[in-house]
Write a protein that holds these residues in place. Structure first.
Motif, short mmCIF file in Angstrom:
data_model
loop_
_atom_site.label_atom_id
_atom_site.label_comp_id
_atom_site.label_asym_id
_atom_site.label_seq_id
_atom_site.Cartn_x
_atom_site.Cartn_y
_atom_site.Cartn_z
N ARG A 1 -8.65 -15.35 -8.10
CA ARG A 1 -8.29 -14.41 -9.16
C ARG A 1 -8.81 -13.00 -8.93
NH1 ARG A 1 -10.13 -17.60 -14.44
NH2 ARG A 1 -11.87 -18.06 -13.05
N GLN A 2 -9.84 -12.83 -8.13
CA GLN A 2 -10.39 -11.50 -7.90
C GLN A 2 -9.91 -10.89 -6.58
OE1 GLN A 2 -14.56 -10.79 -9.16
NE2 GLN A 2 -14.66 -12.99 -9.56
N SER A 3 -8.78 -11.38 -6.08
CA SER A 3 -8.22 -10.80 -4.87
C SER A 3 -7.82 -9.36 -5.11
CB SER A 3 -7.02 -11.62 -4.39
OG SER A 3 -7.41 -12.94 -4.09
N ARG A 4 -7.77 -8.57 -4.05
CA ARG A 4 -7.56 -7.14 -4.22
C ARG A 4 -6.75 -6.55 -3.06
NH1 ARG A 4 -13.73 -4.99 -2.79
NH2 ARG A 4 -13.56 -5.34 -0.54
N VAL A 5 -6.31 -5.31 -3.25
CA VAL A 5 -5.65 -4.53 -2.20
C VAL A 5 -6.48 -3.27 -1.97
CG1 VAL A 5 -3.59 -3.27 -1.52
CG2 VAL A 5 -3.36 -5.39 -2.83
N ARG A 6 -6.81 -2.99 -0.73
CA ARG A 6 -7.59 -1.81 -0.39
C ARG A 6 -6.78 -0.93 0.55
NH1 ARG A 6 -9.96 -2.52 -4.20
NH2 ARG A 6 -12.21 -2.75 -4.58
N ARG A 7 -6.66 0.34 0.20
CA ARG A 7 -5.92 1.29 1.03
C ARG A 7 -6.84 1.88 2.09
NH1 ARG A 7 -5.17 6.83 0.85
NH2 ARG A 7 -3.19 7.60 1.70
N ALA A 8 -6.33 2.05 3.32
CA ALA A 8 -7.11 2.63 4.41
C ALA A 8 -6.24 3.58 5.21
CB ALA A 8 -7.65 1.54 5.32
N GLU A 9 -6.85 4.63 5.72
CA GLU A 9 -6.15 5.60 6.57
C GLU A 9 -6.57 5.38 8.02
OE1 GLU A 9 -3.98 8.13 6.17
OE2 GLU A 9 -3.67 7.85 4.02
N VAL A 10 -5.62 5.12 8.89
CA VAL A 10 -5.89 4.94 10.31
C VAL A 10 -4.97 5.86 11.10
CG1 VAL A 10 -5.96 3.32 12.24
CG2 VAL A 10 -6.54 2.53 9.94
N ASP A 11 -5.58 6.85 11.76
CA ASP A 11 -4.80 7.83 12.54
C ASP A 11 -3.71 8.49 11.70
OD1 ASP A 11 -6.34 7.32 14.79
OD2 ASP A 11 -5.03 5.69 15.44
N GLY A 12 -4.05 8.81 10.45
CA GLY A 12 -3.10 9.50 9.57
C GLY A 12 -2.05 8.61 8.94
N ARG A 13 -2.16 7.31 9.12
CA ARG A 13 -1.17 6.38 8.57
C ARG A 13 -1.84 5.46 7.56
NH1 ARG A 13 2.40 2.13 12.24
NH2 ARG A 13 3.89 1.52 10.64
N SER A 14 -1.19 5.20 6.44
CA SER A 14 -1.76 4.38 5.39
C SER A 14 -1.48 2.90 5.63
CB SER A 14 -1.20 4.78 4.02
OG SER A 14 -1.61 6.09 3.68
N PHE A 15 -2.51 2.09 5.40
CA PHE A 15 -2.38 0.64 5.46
C PHE A 15 -2.96 0.06 4.18
CE2 PHE A 15 -2.13 1.75 9.89
CZ PHE A 15 -1.25 0.83 10.43
N TYR A 16 -2.39 -1.05 3.72
CA TYR A 16 -2.85 -1.71 2.51
C TYR A 16 -3.36 -3.11 2.90
CZ TYR A 16 -0.37 2.16 0.42
OH TYR A 16 0.04 3.42 0.08
N ARG A 17 -4.67 -3.27 2.81
CA ARG A 17 -5.31 -4.52 3.24
C ARG A 17 -5.46 -5.46 2.06
NH1 ARG A 17 -9.94 -1.06 6.41
NH2 ARG A 17 -8.71 -0.56 8.27
N VAL A 18 -4.97 -6.67 2.23
CA VAL A 18 -5.03 -7.67 1.18
C VAL A 18 -6.20 -8.59 1.43
CG1 VAL A 18 -3.78 -9.51 -0.02
CG2 VAL A 18 -2.52 -7.56 0.95
#
Length: 260
Positions: free
Chosen positions: A213-230
């Motif tokens: 229930r406490q799962s999350r999405v974290r945004r990260a910038e890698v070489d100017g590109r956005s990634f969303y880590r689950v």
């Protein structure tokens, strides 16, 4: 006119010929090979001996001044790794380098400093011990053993952006502030990284339906590109995280445990 030699002479000549052929068949080992992957360079002669851990040293004309304490040390930069060409050779602190141990090389951290290295491109982290000096290539800040590089996902690309944090000294308990930080830090299981937020949110919702229930999405910038880590979670200890990971890794084979 043909010459006749005694049988003993002919036998000796035959043995010499066999030895020469055998020598020609052996693989020649370069005197100072360099690793192909990370392109690291280590100069053990220039590095400090175990009795001179904090003594300044010079490599390629550059003077380095090892720290006397690693308390509060953090650093961001690029990591590389080194493997077979150095396996079995002595490290700068006099140990024999074992590429399968979780160790690393750093230019100025005290020997036996325990560091947490986090690969900023994928979120993976590992705890390593400094037992060597390097890397002396460009602006790289740390050189990982083969085992460390494999656990952090650096083997393929050869280098990666990392964060280095000193968390203690081998054989000594960590400082009180670090102990509190580690004790209170929750664990998560990263199951994937997406370029679209909507896909990441669908993956998070699926984890919630499975009971995380406490799962999350974290945004990260890698070489100017956005990634969303689950990340599935949260877990208040490594043991709980590992048990949950055992349930998830069949569905998410690339998943791994990380600490917040």
């Amino acid at each position: 006119m043909a010459h006749r030699y005694p049988r003993t002479v002919l036998t000796c000549l035959a043995l010499v010929a066999v030895m020469l052929l055998a020598a020609c068949g052996k693989e020649r080992v370069p005197s100072s090979p360099l690793p192909k992957s990370g392109g690291s360079y280590h100069s053990h002669k220039a590095g400090p001996s175990p009795k001179a851990t904090f003594r300044p040293y010079t490599v390629n004309g550059v003077r380095y001044y090892p720290l006397k304490s690693a308390d509060g040390f953090t650093q961001k930069g690029r990591a590389s790794w080194y493997g077979k060409p150095f396996h079995g050779r002595k490290t700068s602190n006099g140990e024999v380098y074992n590429m399968y141990n979780m160790t690393c090389a750093h230019k100025i951290l005290p020997m036996n400093t325990v560091v947490r290295v986090t690969n900023r491109s994928n979120g993976k982290s590992a705890v390593l011990r400094v037992n060597d000096r390097g890397p002396f290539v460009g602006t790289r800040v740390i050189d990982l053993s083969y085992a460390a590089a494999k656990s952090l996902g650096v083997i393929g690309p050869g280098t990666a952006p990392v964060k280095v944090e000193a968390i203690g000294m081998a054989g000594h308990p960590p400082s009180r502030s670090i102990a509190r930080e580690v004790a209170g830090a929750p664990y998560y299981i990263q199951v994937g990284a997406f370029t679209e937020w909507g896909n990441a949110e669908h993956a998070r919702e699926a984890l919630v339906r499975q009971g995380f229930r406490q799962s999350r999405v974290r945004r990260a910038e890698v070489d100017g590109r956005s990634f969303y880590r689950v990340q599935a979670g949260r877990f208040d200890g490594m043991d709980r995280a590992r048990r949950a990971h055992a349930l998830l890794k069949s569905r998410y084979p690339q998943s791994f445990v990380l600490r917040d």
